[in-house]
Design an enzyme around this catalytic site. Sequence first.
Site, short mmCIF file in Angstrom:
data_model
loop_
_atom_site.label_atom_id
_atom_site.label_comp_id
_atom_site.label_asym_id
_atom_site.label_seq_id
_atom_site.Cartn_x
_atom_site.Cartn_y
_atom_site.Cartn_z
N HIS A 127 -9.49 -5.10 -4.91
CA HIS A 127 -8.13 -5.13 -5.47
C HIS A 127 -8.24 -5.80 -6.84
O HIS A 127 -9.11 -6.65 -7.05
CB HIS A 127 -7.27 -5.97 -4.53
CG HIS A 127 -5.81 -5.97 -4.81
ND1 HIS A 127 -5.24 -6.78 -5.76
CD2 HIS A 127 -4.79 -5.28 -4.25
CE1 HIS A 127 -3.93 -6.59 -5.77
NE2 HIS A 127 -3.63 -5.68 -4.87
N ASP A 204 -11.86 -12.13 0.36
CA ASP A 204 -10.48 -11.69 0.20
C ASP A 204 -10.05 -11.13 1.56
O ASP A 204 -10.45 -10.02 1.93
CB ASP A 204 -10.41 -10.62 -0.89
CG ASP A 204 -9.03 -9.96 -0.96
OD1 ASP A 204 -8.20 -10.22 -0.08
OD2 ASP A 204 -8.81 -9.17 -1.90
N GLN A 207 -6.14 -8.12 3.68
CA GLN A 207 -5.91 -7.03 4.64
C GLN A 207 -6.57 -7.32 5.99
O GLN A 207 -6.22 -6.67 6.97
CB GLN A 207 -6.44 -5.70 4.09
CG GLN A 207 -5.76 -5.21 2.83
CD GLN A 207 -4.28 -4.86 3.04
OE1 GLN A 207 -3.85 -4.58 4.16
NE2 GLN A 207 -3.52 -4.89 1.98
N LYS A 230 1.63 -10.18 4.40
CA LYS A 230 1.00 -9.02 5.04
C LYS A 230 0.78 -9.29 6.53
O LYS A 230 0.26 -8.46 7.25
CB LYS A 230 -0.34 -8.71 4.36
CG LYS A 230 -0.15 -8.28 2.90
CD LYS A 230 -1.44 -7.86 2.27
CE LYS A 230 -1.40 -7.82 0.76
NZ LYS A 230 -0.71 -6.66 0.20
N CYS A 368 -3.55 -0.80 -6.87
CA CYS A 368 -4.18 -1.94 -7.58
C CYS A 368 -5.69 -1.91 -7.44
O CYS A 368 -6.35 -2.96 -7.33
CB CYS A 368 -3.64 -3.29 -7.11
SG CYS A 368 -1.91 -3.52 -7.46
#
Length: 411
Positions: A127, A204, A207, A230, A368
């Site tokens: 991202h 990261d 998700q 999220k 993104c």
Amino acid sequence: MSITTTLSIDEIRAQFPVLDQQVNGKPLIYFDNAATSQKPKQVIDALSHYYNRDNSNIHRGIHTLAERATSAYEETRKAAQAFINAPEAEEIVFTKGTTEGINLVAQAYGRKFLKAGDEIIITSMEHHSNIVPWQILCQQTGAELKVIPINNRGEIIYEEYLKLLSDKTKIVSAVYISNALGTINPIKEIIADAHKAGAITLVDAAQAAPHEKVDVKDLNCDFLALSAHKMYGPTGVGILYGKRLLLEKMDAYQGGGEMISEVTFAKTTFNDIPYKFEAGTPNIGDVVAFKAAMDFMSQIGHQFLHDHEQRLLDEGTKLLSEIDGFEPIGTAESKASVISFNVENIHPFDLGMWLDAKGIAVRTGHHCTQPLMDIFQIEGTVRASFAVYNTVDEVAYFAQALKEIVSKFRK
Ligand code: PMP
């Protein structure tokens, strides 16, 4: 061990007031969960309770409301510690979200410890929020950014990663699950190999946190960033996990109230971790409500989340593959509940608009991840991403709607 809920999907859906509405005269089907998930009533209620009963600034007040607000805020820190299995609550820093967590590490760690000639490794499927902060750091320090290539299924080419690693590598920052492709990266191995080369690691988990059990002790990552919004929680809140020894030796990120120990006009000494990184009045209400989101996920259980979403993914992939001109983008063997695709000769924006007319919310565009879109030589995709409240019936309706749109367009 993760508990598995005894609730039915209908009972879970009933906890999400927003789902009970018509959009463009059709029942809403919300498949934009990778952008942000919907919020259950217990999260909305926690936020409303905070503002109705406890609102006050934290840490500095001695009155009852200040104590209540402080204790609720710190309870979320402990809940987050347990949720990601962090060794200590002080290793949890509240941020605005994943983006801020990564920027914090790039500036407070990277600027202090990196120099010209050092290297930072990321993957091709990052991202923008795991690209741009490192590019800024490279400009500031003279360090260089290296990118792990991917194959045409959207999986990293592991041998190429191993070739990139050297004693110049100082940071490996990788996405756990790709928002644009759904690829689940072999993150534990990526971390272990980075450590062998003497680099520190950042995950990261924006998700991954909504779908997988994220366990920082098991991963042995040095830093991990995620976003509450999220994970059925509010926007504007996230956490950065960092190992104590690293957080302690980092510079402050922003200066201001709360992050100080003592200030004179000549000099400032900084507060202990995590407060050293939490300058100013934080987003107290949303931090408090974030605990309700983690409680919601824990009540459902990771196994249930995983199994249900995989079923939606399998069913969706099967039904969409039957559509004329369907081109999946991201077909990794290990994949989360994201279906990114194009339909031959139809622009993704057009598909998104026609699906919206049928009450179906999907994301269209580059997600993104522009450099990733460049690799696939496309402008963007249509992305359907699933959450626990989505149903097999919704997936079937979506596939049928898409089939009708495609056949009408192609006449
Ligand atoms: N990384 C990934 C993989 C994401 O999907 C996102 C959000 N789309 C981010 C980082 C950034 O998260 P946020 O906007 O909440 O900071």
